[in-house]
Write a protein that holds these residues in place. Structure first.
Motif, PDB file in Angstrom:
ATOM      1  N   THR A 120       0.809  -1.097  -0.002  1.00 30.20           N
ATOM      2  CA  THR A 120       0.143  -0.095  -0.125  1.00 30.20           C
ATOM      3  C   THR A 120       0.780   1.408  -0.098  1.00 30.20           C
ATOM      4  O   THR A 120       0.636   2.250  -0.732  1.00 30.20           O
ATOM      5  CB  THR A 120      -1.016   0.104   1.379  1.00 30.20           C
ATOM      6  N   ALA A 121       2.072   1.184   0.842  1.00 27.64           N
ATOM      7  CA  ALA A 121       2.975   2.265   0.956  1.00 27.64           C
ATOM      8  C   ALA A 121       3.552   2.645  -0.386  1.00 27.64           C
ATOM      9  O   ALA A 121       3.483   3.665  -0.838  1.00 27.64           O
ATOM     10  CB  ALA A 121       3.783   2.160   2.159  1.00 27.64           C
ATOM     11  N   PHE A 122       4.135   1.464  -0.858  1.00 29.03           N
ATOM     12  CA  PHE A 122       4.664   1.641  -2.360  1.00 29.03           C
ATOM     13  C   PHE A 122       3.926   1.946  -3.208  1.00 29.03           C
ATOM     14  O   PHE A 122       4.225   3.011  -3.983  1.00 29.03           O
ATOM     15  CB  PHE A 122       5.502   0.253  -2.463  1.00 29.03           C
ATOM     16  N   ALA A 123       2.696   1.425  -3.532  1.00 30.68           N
ATOM     17  CA  ALA A 123       1.913   1.692  -4.725  1.00 30.68           C
ATOM     18  C   ALA A 123       1.415   3.138  -4.502  1.00 30.68           C
ATOM     19  O   ALA A 123       1.538   3.907  -5.847  1.00 30.68           O
ATOM     20  CB  ALA A 123       0.798   0.432  -4.897  1.00 30.68           C
ATOM     21  N   GLY A 124       0.855   3.271  -3.538  1.00 32.76           N
ATOM     22  CA  GLY A 124       0.485   4.746  -3.328  1.00 32.76           C
ATOM     23  C   GLY A 124       1.460   5.847  -3.504  1.00 32.76           C
ATOM     24  O   GLY A 124       1.045   6.807  -4.099  1.00 32.76           O
ATOM     25  N   TRP A 125       2.708   5.973  -2.833  1.00 32.71           N
ATOM     26  CA  TRP A 125       3.711   6.767  -3.081  1.00 32.71           C
ATOM     27  C   TRP A 125       4.111   6.802  -4.655  1.00 32.71           C
ATOM     28  O   TRP A 125       4.168   7.650  -5.060  1.00 32.71           O
ATOM     29  CB  TRP A 125       4.753   6.343  -2.102  1.00 32.71           C
ATOM     30  N   ARG A 126       4.494   5.651  -5.237  1.00 36.60           N
ATOM     31  CA  ARG A 126       4.834   5.598  -6.597  1.00 36.60           C
ATOM     32  C   ARG A 126       3.745   6.206  -7.454  1.00 36.60           C
ATOM     33  O   ARG A 126       4.221   7.042  -8.525  1.00 36.60           O
ATOM     34  CB  ARG A 126       5.314   4.276  -6.917  1.00 36.60           C
ATOM     35  N   VAL A 138       6.214   4.144   3.984  1.00 37.37           N
ATOM     36  CA  VAL A 138       6.175   5.343   3.242  1.00 37.37           C
ATOM     37  C   VAL A 138       7.354   6.220   3.826  1.00 37.37           C
ATOM     38  O   VAL A 138       7.877   6.878   2.733  1.00 37.37           O
ATOM     39  CB  VAL A 138       4.859   6.021   3.717  1.00 37.37           C
ATOM     40  N   ILE A 139       7.637   6.420   4.887  1.00 39.04           N
ATOM     41  CA  ILE A 139       8.740   7.197   5.525  1.00 39.04           C
ATOM     42  C   ILE A 139       9.995   6.642   4.654  1.00 39.04           C
ATOM     43  O   ILE A 139      10.778   7.625   4.220  1.00 39.04           O
ATOM     44  CB  ILE A 139       9.114   7.018   6.798  1.00 39.04           C
ATOM     45  N   GLN A 140      10.330   5.408   4.722  1.00 39.23           N
ATOM     46  CA  GLN A 140      11.557   4.816   4.211  1.00 39.23           C
ATOM     47  C   GLN A 140      11.531   4.750   2.682  1.00 39.23           C
ATOM     48  O   GLN A 140      12.783   5.450   1.945  1.00 39.23           O
ATOM     49  CB  GLN A 140      11.901   3.478   4.605  1.00 39.23           C
ATOM     50  N   ILE A 141      10.460   4.826   2.025  1.00 39.67           N
ATOM     51  CA  ILE A 141      10.478   4.827   0.641  1.00 39.67           C
ATOM     52  C   ILE A 141      10.467   6.427  -0.004  1.00 39.67           C
ATOM     53  O   ILE A 141      11.405   6.806  -0.667  1.00 39.67           O
ATOM     54  CB  ILE A 141       9.014   4.395   0.046  1.00 39.67           C
ATOM     55  N   ALA A 142      10.189   7.268   0.913  1.00 41.89           N
ATOM     56  CA  ALA A 142      10.254   8.558   0.602  1.00 41.89           C
ATOM     57  C   ALA A 142      11.600   9.189   0.735  1.00 41.89           C
ATOM     58  O   ALA A 142      11.975  10.033  -0.264  1.00 41.89           O
ATOM     59  CB  ALA A 142       9.205   9.509   1.602  1.00 41.89           C
ATOM     60  N   LYS A 143      12.284   8.959   1.763  1.00 41.49           N
ATOM     61  CA  LYS A 143      13.724   9.177   2.200  1.00 41.49           C
ATOM     62  C   LYS A 143      14.496   8.660   0.942  1.00 41.49           C
ATOM     63  O   LYS A 143      15.348   9.473   0.608  1.00 41.49           O
ATOM     64  CB  LYS A 143      14.275   8.556   3.501  1.00 41.49           C
ATOM     65  N   GLN A 144      14.231   7.321   0.314  1.00 43.50           N
ATOM     66  CA  GLN A 144      14.972   7.324  -0.899  1.00 43.50           C
ATOM     67  C   GLN A 144      14.734   8.230  -2.081  1.00 43.50           C
ATOM     68  O   GLN A 144      15.618   8.267  -2.991  1.00 43.50           O
ATOM     69  CB  GLN A 144      14.409   5.586  -1.314  1.00 43.50           C
ATOM     70  N   ASP A 145      13.663   8.708  -2.149  1.00 40.54           N
ATOM     71  CA  ASP A 145      13.287   9.888  -3.211  1.00 40.54           C
ATOM     72  C   ASP A 145      14.092  11.274  -2.908  1.00 40.54           C
ATOM     73  O   ASP A 145      13.623  12.307  -3.535  1.00 40.54           O
ATOM     74  CB  ASP A 145      12.022   9.971  -3.452  1.00 40.54           C
ATOM     75  N   GLY A 146      14.733  11.258  -1.773  1.00 42.17           N
ATOM     76  CA  GLY A 146      15.128  12.536  -1.580  1.00 42.17           C
ATOM     77  C   GLY A 146      14.269  13.514  -0.921  1.00 42.17           C
ATOM     78  O   GLY A 146      14.655  14.754  -1.098  1.00 42.17           O
ATOM     79  N   VAL A 147      13.255  13.379  -0.211  1.00 39.52           N
ATOM     80  CA  VAL A 147      12.271  14.021   0.295  1.00 39.52           C
ATOM     81  C   VAL A 147      12.496  14.415   1.534  1.00 39.52           C
ATOM     82  O   VAL A 147      13.181  13.529   2.560  1.00 39.52           O
ATOM     83  CB  VAL A 147      10.838  13.265   0.077  1.00 39.52           C
ATOM     84  N   LYS A 148      12.447  15.632   2.269  1.00 48.78           N
ATOM     85  CA  LYS A 148      12.342  15.960   3.558  1.00 48.78           C
ATOM     86  C   LYS A 148      10.911  15.350   4.061  1.00 48.78           C
ATOM     87  O   LYS A 148       9.878  15.777   3.737  1.00 48.78           O
ATOM     88  CB  LYS A 148      12.268  17.641   3.754  1.00 48.78           C
ATOM     89  N   VAL A 149      10.981  14.468   5.223  1.00 45.62           N
ATOM     90  CA  VAL A 149      10.025  13.831   5.861  1.00 45.62           C
ATOM     91  C   VAL A 149       9.735  14.616   7.214  1.00 45.62           C
ATOM     92  O   VAL A 149      10.382  14.439   8.202  1.00 45.62           O
ATOM     93  CB  VAL A 149      10.160  12.410   5.963  1.00 45.62           C
ATOM     94  N   ILE A 150       8.622  14.870   7.124  1.00 50.52           N
ATOM     95  CA  ILE A 150       7.791  15.214   8.572  1.00 50.52           C
ATOM     96  C   ILE A 150       7.003  14.287   8.853  1.00 50.52           C
ATOM     97  O   ILE A 150       6.229  13.860   8.145  1.00 50.52           O
ATOM     98  CB  ILE A 150       7.103  16.660   8.399  1.00 50.52           C
ATOM     99  N   ALA A 151       6.912  13.622  10.208  1.00 48.39           N
ATOM    100  CA  ALA A 151       6.041  12.488  10.487  1.00 48.39           C
ATOM    101  C   ALA A 151       5.708  12.492  11.662  1.00 48.39           C
ATOM    102  O   ALA A 151       6.181  13.054  12.824  1.00 48.39           O
ATOM    103  CB  ALA A 151       7.098  11.064  10.428  1.00 48.39           C
ATOM    104  N   SER A 152       4.380  12.090  11.835  1.00 44.78           N
ATOM    105  CA  SER A 152       3.688  12.244  13.314  1.00 44.78           C
ATOM    106  C   SER A 152       3.377  10.774  13.756  1.00 44.78           C
ATOM    107  O   SER A 152       2.894   9.758  12.952  1.00 44.78           O
ATOM    108  CB  SER A 152       2.346  13.158  13.048  1.00 44.78           C
ATOM    109  N   ALA A 153       3.044  10.698  15.074  1.00 44.56           N
ATOM    110  CA  ALA A 153       2.571   9.536  15.859  1.00 44.56           C
ATOM    111  C   ALA A 153       1.999   9.908  16.968  1.00 44.56           C
ATOM    112  O   ALA A 153       2.339  10.961  17.581  1.00 44.56           O
ATOM    113  CB  ALA A 153       3.639   8.381  15.752  1.00 44.56           C
ATOM    114  N   GLY A 154       1.715   8.782  17.718  1.00 44.18           N
ATOM    115  CA  GLY A 154       0.959   9.028  19.168  1.00 44.18           C
ATOM    116  C   GLY A 154       1.481   8.684  20.495  1.00 44.18           C
ATOM    117  O   GLY A 154       1.051   8.635  21.327  1.00 44.18           O
TER     118      GLY A 154
END
Lengths: 342, 342
Positions: free
Chosen positions: A143-149, A173-189
């Motif tokens: 889901t992460a990979f297909a949605g992101w790509r 998603v975070i790990q795939i996004a980082k491979q694309d050279g994106v700055k990642v802001i991430a939230s959790a609880g």
């Protein structure tokens, strides 16, 4: 061999808001099954090993007259969902006893699948447990990979905001996004989840229960890509701090599953900021992205480059508790119920 | 030659909701201009002939501290917007006196453009009036074409719902959509407009003031494509009756321009129905689609195959009235102010 108990998780009562353990679903042990003599009618007798418990399942715990993208669970019947099992007997030439299958299984110890239309034969890498194949190497990872790509259109240096970043989808998603050279802001609880998001490479991490999302986005945004697993006020905040031409990937909105969807405060921003929203279901994107997922992501899970967490409960009788935990976010990794060892 | 009056439309007061004629903008005749001697400093002296009045302009009639996709009009200064003029004098080698230009003009009788960065030299087909080049053959027509081509993903037999279907954008969308073999449902706010939508080929037409949009969509939907010019409750209704994988083209949301945007009732449908929303501005899409627009659409306007309506007011002093009319929908075609004859 005498018949044995075939424990089942039955949908018992439609929840008013959050699922109630012991009430919404019940664990039933009244059925038995005779492995050798039960008629298969051309089907496959499966011993269920692992079941995937996922937030979307809340949407199926509803009255059947309410339409939605997946059918309601029928009251009094076993739940169904993703899982892995081993074939005990087969009258289907495409699969034989001892083979592992992944796909749509009933929440019961033993399940007769009429055919393979909802299942696939699966093998595992010796370095990964079977459980990974319903987590990081399974539906959430895909889901992460297909949605992101398909929808991120990520360009190096862009800013992405990823919600539920410690969950099985968000963490991938975070790990795939980082491979694309994106700055990642991430939230959790929770602080533990925040720590995990930092470990897997997110650039800016925060606990949404103790930190104001708008303060973070004001400082670290505007955001070009938003991965939505939560909806509600967080979606409103993301829209406020969205860049022009931003892409909002709508994977889920858990804030609305139990107590109803909150309205979107300012839909006018969609045209004013030339925003793009993409809702998607993995089933639709999977044929296009599955081969690349196997080639690009699974080897990184095997090598340990991509990290994941699991929260495994033992026994079908735990399903009711886990259904609540994943809505409340109290699970500590991909929620899995181990039904049996091999 | 003695200086002549250079009438101007000045932004006078920020409207609280709808623009108020005589108050929001005022027509000012205190300035004069001497055509022969006014210094151009390398620029172009333009006699303004036609001005385009468009719904989006409401968004610029705001306080400057409020951010949005276009800058606020400065209080006390002339409005600016799309229009056509003829060059009286030029110190720019790329354009000479007698040439017509189209683009960004001030709302005044005579305007000195510093350069051609916001203007293009334009010619017309002898069968079309200049006014068409700021309507069906201009920004609204191009908006319809570029938005539809870029985002509709129209397939023959699909169902599209087009709002403000008698307006300069919506009426072009209807005609372009029909060329793609789409079933068109179209709404507008008067019987006269409904009649026009039927004439230009819409399959299902209705007056949203007298007919319940949900009744229409329930019978004629679900809809695969939604062209949004209105937002608000109509957008909510379109989402309720949207098909899976539907495309929502967010061109505008006039219901929110004067009295604030209404929230979107159920944003959860975006992922549940795998919907796609696309906000856009013509300026971004124009480079990609402009040549095709000239080749495919303008000839159909010349031949009369594509139809359009115009509502031309005479005199710059009418701008205040027209600004209100286009927010209320009381204009009967593309709203244009004819400032002067050639």
């Amino acid at each position: 061999m005498a018949p044995v108990t075939n424990g089942r998780v039955l949908f018992n009562a439609i929840p008013e808001d959050y699922p109630v353990p012991g009430k919404t679903v019940v664990y039933d042990t009244t059925e038995t099954i005779d492995f050798e003599n039960v008629p298969l009618n051309g089907g496959i007798l499966i011993k269920v090993l692992l079941l995937s418990l996922d937030p979307y399942m809340r949407g199926r715990l509803r009255a059947p007259e309410i339409e939605s993208y997946m059918p309601a669970f029928p009251l009094g019947e076993p739940l169904t969902g993703g899982g892995i099992g081993v074939v005990l007997r087969s009258e289907n030439d495409a699969v034989k006893a001892g083979t592992h299958v992944r796909g749509w299984l009933a929440h019961q110890q033993y399940y007769i699948a009429p055919n393979l239309s909802m299942l696939e034969v699966i093998d595992r890498d010796s370095k990964l447990d079977w459980s990974v194949y319903i987590g990081a190497a399974g539906m959430p990872g895909e889901t992460a990979f297909a949605g992101w790509r398909e929808y991120s259109e990520a360009k190096k240096g862009e800013v992405a905001f990823i919600t539920t970043g410690a969950g099985p989808v968000g963490s991938m998603v975070i790990q795939i996004a980082k491979q694309d050279g994106v700055k990642v802001i991430a939230s959790a609880g929770s602080e533990e989840k925040v720590k995990f998001m930092r470990e897997i490479g997110a650039d800016v991490v925060f606990n949404y229960k103790t930190t104001d999302v708008r303060e973070v986005l004001k400082k670290e945004g505007p955001i070009d890509i938003y991965w939505d697993n939560v909806g509600g006020d967080t979606l409103d905040a993301a829209m406020e701090f969205a860049a022009k031409h931003s892409r909002f990937i709508e994977c889920g909105q858990i804030s609305g599953y139990n107590q109803g969807y909150q309205p979107m405060k300012n839909p006018g921003l969609i045209f004013a900021k030339c925003m793009h929203f993409h809702g998607f279901l993995l089933a639709v994107l999977r044929p296009k992205h599955s081969a690349a997922f196997q080639a690009e992501v699974v080897p990184k899970l095997v090598s340990g480059e991509y990290k994941f967490t699991e929260d495994i409960s033992h026994g079908l009788d735990k399903v009711g508790d886990v259904l609540l935990a994943i809505q409340k976010g109290t699970n500590k990794g991909k929620a899995i119920v181990r039904v049996a060892d091999e």
